[in-house]
Design a protein around this motif. Structure first.
Motif, PDB file in Angstrom:
ATOM      1  N   SER A 107      -4.257  -0.527  13.505  1.00 49.76           N
ATOM      2  CA  SER A 107      -5.263   0.232  13.581  1.00 49.76           C
ATOM      3  C   SER A 107      -4.935   1.205  12.547  1.00 49.76           C
ATOM      4  CB  SER A 107      -6.061  -0.043  14.491  1.00 49.76           C
ATOM      5  OG  SER A 107      -6.974   1.020  13.932  1.00 49.76           O
ATOM      6  N   LYS A 108      -5.604   1.794  11.162  1.00 46.49           N
ATOM      7  CA  LYS A 108      -5.797   2.797  10.713  1.00 46.49           C
ATOM      8  C   LYS A 108      -6.346   3.590  12.512  1.00 46.49           C
ATOM      9  CE  LYS A 108      -5.474   1.314   6.410  1.00 46.49           C
ATOM     10  NZ  LYS A 108      -6.553   1.302   4.518  1.00 46.49           N
ATOM     11  N   LYS A 118       0.964  -1.489   0.269  1.00 47.18           N
ATOM     12  CA  LYS A 118      -0.443   0.049  -0.154  1.00 47.18           C
ATOM     13  C   LYS A 118       1.195   1.054   0.332  1.00 47.18           C
ATOM     14  CE  LYS A 118      -3.848  -2.241   3.096  1.00 47.18           C
ATOM     15  NZ  LYS A 118      -4.856  -1.599   3.410  1.00 47.18           N
ATOM     16  N   ALA A 135      -3.725   4.734  15.008  1.00 45.88           N
ATOM     17  CA  ALA A 135      -2.647   5.334  14.837  1.00 45.88           C
ATOM     18  C   ALA A 135      -3.351   6.638  14.230  1.00 45.88           C
ATOM     19  CB  ALA A 135      -2.622   4.565  12.661  1.00 45.88           C
ATOM     20  N   THR A 136      -4.495   7.288  13.408  1.00 47.85           N
ATOM     21  CA  THR A 136      -4.849   8.562  13.280  1.00 47.85           C
ATOM     22  C   THR A 136      -5.544   9.266  14.843  1.00 47.85           C
ATOM     23  OG1 THR A 136      -5.619   7.534  11.374  1.00 47.85           O
ATOM     24  CG2 THR A 136      -7.387   9.719  11.910  1.00 47.85           C
ATOM     25  N   LEU A 184      -1.260   7.372   8.351  1.00 48.50           N
ATOM     26  CA  LEU A 184      -2.237   8.137   8.683  1.00 48.50           C
ATOM     27  C   LEU A 184      -2.568   9.556   9.400  1.00 48.50           C
ATOM     28  CD1 LEU A 184      -5.158   5.333   7.465  1.00 48.50           C
ATOM     29  CD2 LEU A 184      -4.744   7.506   6.321  1.00 48.50           C
ATOM     30  N   GLY A 185      -1.716   8.155  10.832  1.00 45.95           N
ATOM     31  CA  GLY A 185      -1.238   9.248  11.738  1.00 45.95           C
ATOM     32  C   GLY A 185      -0.483   9.971  11.245  1.00 45.95           C
ATOM     33  N   LEU A 200      -1.919   5.293   2.876  1.00 41.47           N
ATOM     34  CA  LEU A 200      -2.696   4.888   3.303  1.00 41.47           C
ATOM     35  C   LEU A 200      -2.652   3.550   4.369  1.00 41.47           C
ATOM     36  CD1 LEU A 200      -3.740   3.757  -0.274  1.00 41.47           C
ATOM     37  CD2 LEU A 200      -5.407   5.602   1.325  1.00 41.47           C
ATOM     38  N   ARG A 201      -1.021   3.511   5.092  1.00 37.67           N
ATOM     39  CA  ARG A 201      -0.528   2.612   5.843  1.00 37.67           C
ATOM     40  C   ARG A 201      -1.095   3.050   7.461  1.00 37.67           C
ATOM     41  NH1 ARG A 201       5.267   1.866   4.149  1.00 37.67           N
ATOM     42  NH2 ARG A 201       4.599   1.204   1.932  1.00 37.67           N
ATOM     43  N   PRO A 202      -1.730   2.342   8.260  1.00 38.35           N
ATOM     44  CA  PRO A 202      -1.748   3.476   9.574  1.00 38.35           C
ATOM     45  C   PRO A 202      -1.229   4.278   9.926  1.00 38.35           C
ATOM     46  CG  PRO A 202      -1.705   0.941   9.940  1.00 38.35           C
ATOM     47  CD  PRO A 202      -1.210   0.985   8.539  1.00 38.35           C
TER      48      PRO A 202
END
Length: 166
Positions: free
Chosen positions: A95-96, A3, A99-100, A12-13, A7-9
């Motif tokens: 977990s996305k 990915k 992480a976000t 996004l974080g 788009l990886r956790p």
């Protein structure tokens, strides 16, 4: 094929970190230099919402406010250490959503540290109130931290209920 990073956790974080940090710092800059809130003191926006200038020399809800000048360094060092731990958590979680949320908390923590180092205090300006009730004055970083922690708590409770059901 892997990915894309964003788009990886962790991607996004880090995006959440940068978005919260940017929104926080831009809002504070505008409050200080665009609206000139330090000279105005308070500006009513809605019957229940004001921009009210507060220089927060303490931490959450005014705790540990009696530390004087040392508080600036102590609070900044602690917040940066916590941000470091959060970055490790962000890098390790699959977990996305986690992480976000952790990214939002990190961005908020770094934004408040930047204020402490630049101004000697955190710039707080959002003041909610209604029917004689008044909440603490806070900022965008504080909002992001509280909202992200709430989402993490709900996520944890829901995950616990799923484990109990199986």
């Amino acid at each position: 094929m892997s990915k894309p990073f964003i788009l990886r956790p962790i991607g996004l974080g880090l995006l959440a970190t940068m978005l919260v940090l940017s929104a926080d710092q831009v809002s504070k800059y505008w409050i200080l230099y665009g609206l000139d809130l330090p000279n105005k003191g308070s500006v009513a926006l809605l019957p229940f919402l004001n921009f009210t200038m507060v220089w927060n020399h303490a931490v959450t809800f005014g705790m540990f406010g009696g530390m004087g000048g040392a508080g600036r360094i102590v609070f900044s060092a602690i917040a940066l250490a916590v941000a470091g731990v959060l970055l490790v958590w962000m890098a390790r979680t699959p977990s996305k959503l986690t992480a976000t949320c952790v990214g939002a908390i990190t961005g908020g923590a770094i934004g408040n540290v930047m204020d402490r180092l630049r101004y000697g205090a955190v710039v707080d300006f959002i003041h909610a109130h209604a029917f004689g009730w008044s909440w603490y004055v806070f900022n965008v970083a504080d909002s992001a931290i509280v909202c992200a922690v709430c989402v993490l708590l709900v996520q944890n409770v829901l995950a616990g209920k799923e484990q109990q059901a199986t």
